[in-house]
Design a protein around this motif. Structure first.
Motif, PDB file in Angstrom:
ATOM      1  N   GLY A 142       0.842  -1.192   0.000  1.00 56.38           N
ATOM      2  CA  GLY A 142       0.000   0.000   0.000  1.00 56.38           C
ATOM      3  C   GLY A 142       0.873   1.236   0.000  1.00 56.38           C
ATOM      4  O   GLY A 142       1.647   1.462   0.930  1.00 56.38           O
ATOM      5  N   ILE A 143       0.773   2.002  -1.076  1.00 54.53           N
ATOM      6  CA  ILE A 143       1.560   3.229  -1.193  1.00 54.53           C
ATOM      7  C   ILE A 143       0.602   4.392  -1.422  1.00 54.53           C
ATOM      8  O   ILE A 143      -0.101   4.435  -2.435  1.00 54.53           O
ATOM      9  CB  ILE A 143       2.568   3.157  -2.370  1.00 54.53           C
ATOM     10  CG1 ILE A 143       3.457   1.925  -2.271  1.00 54.53           C
ATOM     11  CG2 ILE A 143       3.383   4.445  -2.454  1.00 54.53           C
ATOM     12  CD1 ILE A 143       4.500   1.949  -1.198  1.00 54.53           C
ATOM     13  N   LEU A 144       0.535   5.291  -0.446  1.00 56.66           N
ATOM     14  CA  LEU A 144      -0.286   6.505  -0.537  1.00 56.66           C
ATOM     15  C   LEU A 144      -1.729   6.197  -0.936  1.00 56.66           C
ATOM     16  O   LEU A 144      -2.307   6.825  -1.813  1.00 56.66           O
ATOM     17  CB  LEU A 144       0.348   7.505  -1.508  1.00 56.66           C
ATOM     18  CG  LEU A 144       1.780   7.929  -1.149  1.00 56.66           C
ATOM     19  CD1 LEU A 144       2.319   8.892  -2.192  1.00 56.66           C
ATOM     20  CD2 LEU A 144       1.844   8.534   0.233  1.00 56.66           C
ATOM     21  N   GLY A 145      -2.302   5.183  -0.287  1.00 57.30           N
ATOM     22  CA  GLY A 145      -3.716   4.866  -0.460  1.00 57.30           C
ATOM     23  C   GLY A 145      -4.043   3.893  -1.570  1.00 57.30           C
ATOM     24  O   GLY A 145      -5.180   3.467  -1.693  1.00 57.30           O
ATOM     25  N   ILE A 146      -3.068   3.519  -2.390  1.00 54.55           N
ATOM     26  CA  ILE A 146      -3.306   2.531  -3.438  1.00 54.55           C
ATOM     27  C   ILE A 146      -2.793   1.196  -2.910  1.00 54.55           C
ATOM     28  O   ILE A 146      -1.591   1.012  -2.732  1.00 54.55           O
ATOM     29  CB  ILE A 146      -2.595   2.918  -4.756  1.00 54.55           C
ATOM     30  CG1 ILE A 146      -3.125   4.265  -5.238  1.00 54.55           C
ATOM     31  CG2 ILE A 146      -2.790   1.835  -5.802  1.00 54.55           C
ATOM     32  CD1 ILE A 146      -2.366   4.840  -6.400  1.00 54.55           C
ATOM     33  N   GLU A 147      -3.727   0.269  -2.643  1.00 52.74           N
ATOM     34  CA  GLU A 147      -3.364  -0.996  -2.014  1.00 52.74           C
ATOM     35  C   GLU A 147      -3.806  -2.168  -2.874  1.00 52.74           C
ATOM     36  O   GLU A 147      -4.873  -2.155  -3.468  1.00 52.74           O
ATOM     37  CB  GLU A 147      -4.017  -1.097  -0.639  1.00 52.74           C
ATOM     38  CG  GLU A 147      -3.560  -0.009   0.308  1.00 52.74           C
ATOM     39  CD  GLU A 147      -4.106  -0.181   1.709  1.00 52.74           C
ATOM     40  OE1 GLU A 147      -4.297  -1.330   2.139  1.00 52.74           O
ATOM     41  OE2 GLU A 147      -4.335   0.841   2.366  1.00 52.74           O
ATOM     42  N   ASP A 148      -2.937  -3.188  -2.914  1.00 57.17           N
ATOM     43  CA  ASP A 148      -3.245  -4.406  -3.643  1.00 57.17           C
ATOM     44  C   ASP A 148      -2.207  -5.451  -3.264  1.00 57.17           C
ATOM     45  O   ASP A 148      -1.267  -5.173  -2.526  1.00 57.17           O
ATOM     46  CB  ASP A 148      -3.223  -4.154  -5.154  1.00 57.17           C
ATOM     47  CG  ASP A 148      -4.167  -5.080  -5.916  1.00 57.17           C
ATOM     48  OD1 ASP A 148      -4.513  -6.164  -5.384  1.00 57.17           O
ATOM     49  OD2 ASP A 148      -4.563  -4.725  -7.032  1.00 57.17           O
ATOM     50  N   THR A 149      -2.378  -6.650  -3.786  1.00 51.00           N
ATOM     51  CA  THR A 149      -1.397  -7.712  -3.624  1.00 51.00           C
ATOM     52  C   THR A 149      -0.661  -7.865  -4.943  1.00 51.00           C
ATOM     53  O   THR A 149      -1.284  -7.988  -5.997  1.00 51.00           O
ATOM     54  CB  THR A 149      -2.088  -9.033  -3.227  1.00 51.00           C
ATOM     55  OG1 THR A 149      -2.801  -8.821  -2.004  1.00 51.00           O
ATOM     56  CG2 THR A 149      -1.067 -10.138  -3.020  1.00 51.00           C
ATOM     57  N   TYR A 150       0.664  -7.820  -4.882  1.00 49.94           N
ATOM     58  CA  TYR A 150       1.499  -7.818  -6.084  1.00 49.94           C
ATOM     59  C   TYR A 150       2.529  -8.945  -6.019  1.00 49.94           C
ATOM     60  O   TYR A 150       2.890  -9.402  -4.928  1.00 49.94           O
ATOM     61  CB  TYR A 150       2.260  -6.486  -6.199  1.00 49.94           C
ATOM     62  CG  TYR A 150       1.382  -5.281  -6.300  1.00 49.94           C
ATOM     63  CD1 TYR A 150       0.819  -4.889  -7.508  1.00 49.94           C
ATOM     64  CD2 TYR A 150       1.111  -4.502  -5.177  1.00 49.94           C
ATOM     65  CE1 TYR A 150       0.019  -3.762  -7.600  1.00 49.94           C
ATOM     66  CE2 TYR A 150       0.306  -3.375  -5.263  1.00 49.94           C
ATOM     67  CZ  TYR A 150      -0.235  -3.014  -6.474  1.00 49.94           C
ATOM     68  OH  TYR A 150      -1.034  -1.904  -6.559  1.00 49.94           O
ATOM     69  N   SER A 151       3.042  -9.320  -7.179  1.00 47.07           N
ATOM     70  CA  SER A 151       4.191 -10.224  -7.207  1.00 47.07           C
ATOM     71  C   SER A 151       5.382  -9.474  -6.612  1.00 47.07           C
ATOM     72  O   SER A 151       5.360  -8.246  -6.502  1.00 47.07           O
ATOM     73  CB  SER A 151       4.509 -10.643  -8.644  1.00 47.07           C
ATOM     74  OG  SER A 151       5.043  -9.549  -9.369  1.00 47.07           O
ATOM     75  N   ASN A 152       6.411 -10.209  -6.237  1.00 50.31           N
ATOM     76  CA  ASN A 152       7.597  -9.569  -5.664  1.00 50.31           C
ATOM     77  C   ASN A 152       8.190  -8.547  -6.630  1.00 50.31           C
ATOM     78  O   ASN A 152       8.595  -7.455  -6.220  1.00 50.31           O
ATOM     79  CB  ASN A 152       8.645 -10.619  -5.307  1.00 50.31           C
ATOM     80  CG  ASN A 152       8.200 -11.506  -4.161  1.00 50.31           C
ATOM     81  OD1 ASN A 152       7.230 -11.213  -3.476  1.00 50.31           O
ATOM     82  ND2 ASN A 152       8.894 -12.600  -3.957  1.00 50.31           N
ATOM     83  N   THR A 153       8.226  -8.878  -7.909  1.00 50.31           N
ATOM     84  CA  THR A 153       8.792  -7.978  -8.913  1.00 50.31           C
ATOM     85  C   THR A 153       7.964  -6.711  -9.048  1.00 50.31           C
ATOM     86  O   THR A 153       8.504  -5.604  -9.091  1.00 50.31           O
ATOM     87  CB  THR A 153       8.889  -8.694 -10.280  1.00 50.31           C
ATOM     88  OG1 THR A 153       9.692  -9.865 -10.116  1.00 50.31           O
ATOM     89  CG2 THR A 153       9.504  -7.801 -11.333  1.00 50.31           C
ATOM     90  N   GLN A 154       6.638  -6.857  -9.102  1.00 49.89           N
ATOM     91  CA  GLN A 154       5.761  -5.685  -9.209  1.00 49.89           C
ATOM     92  C   GLN A 154       5.881  -4.806  -7.976  1.00 49.89           C
ATOM     93  O   GLN A 154       5.952  -3.584  -8.081  1.00 49.89           O
ATOM     94  CB  GLN A 154       4.305  -6.121  -9.378  1.00 49.89           C
ATOM     95  CG  GLN A 154       3.969  -6.725 -10.717  1.00 49.89           C
ATOM     96  CD  GLN A 154       2.560  -7.288 -10.721  1.00 49.89           C
ATOM     97  OE1 GLN A 154       2.152  -8.014  -9.810  1.00 49.89           O
ATOM     98  NE2 GLN A 154       1.799  -6.948 -11.753  1.00 49.89           N
TER      99      GLN A 154
END
Length: 84
Positions: free
Chosen positions: A5-17
């Motif tokens: 989660g960076i500045l209100g944008i949150e999700d689950t990502y691959s390690n690379t993303q």
């Protein structure tokens, strides 16, 4: 996978993303200082830290959680929020 989660944008990502998203943040807000205000270990052995980050002249709250998997610690969760 990393919960990011960076500045209100949150999700689950691959390690690379997640690494790319975090790098983009630090490119935009270069670290001037970081003060860890709290850290500890949860009941499952995960380690966490909370801190105050001065990046690019702005203040942020940083949180990360490291989980031990196959003998190595990996980032499970990483968050940066703007301080108000």
């Amino acid at each position: 996978m990393v919960d990011c989660g960076i500045l209100g944008i949150e999700d689950t990502y691959s390690n690379t993303q997640a690494a790319r998203i975090i790098q983009n943040f630090f490119d935009k807000y270069p670290v001037k200082s970081l003060k860890i205000t709290k850290q500890g270990t949860s009941t499952d052995g995960s380690h966490y830290s909370i801190g105050e980050l001065n990046g690019g002249g702005k203040m942020f709250r940083l949180y990360y959680l490291l989980k031990k998997i196959s003998g190595s610690y990996v980032v499970q969760q990483f968050q940066i929020e703007a301080e108000h």
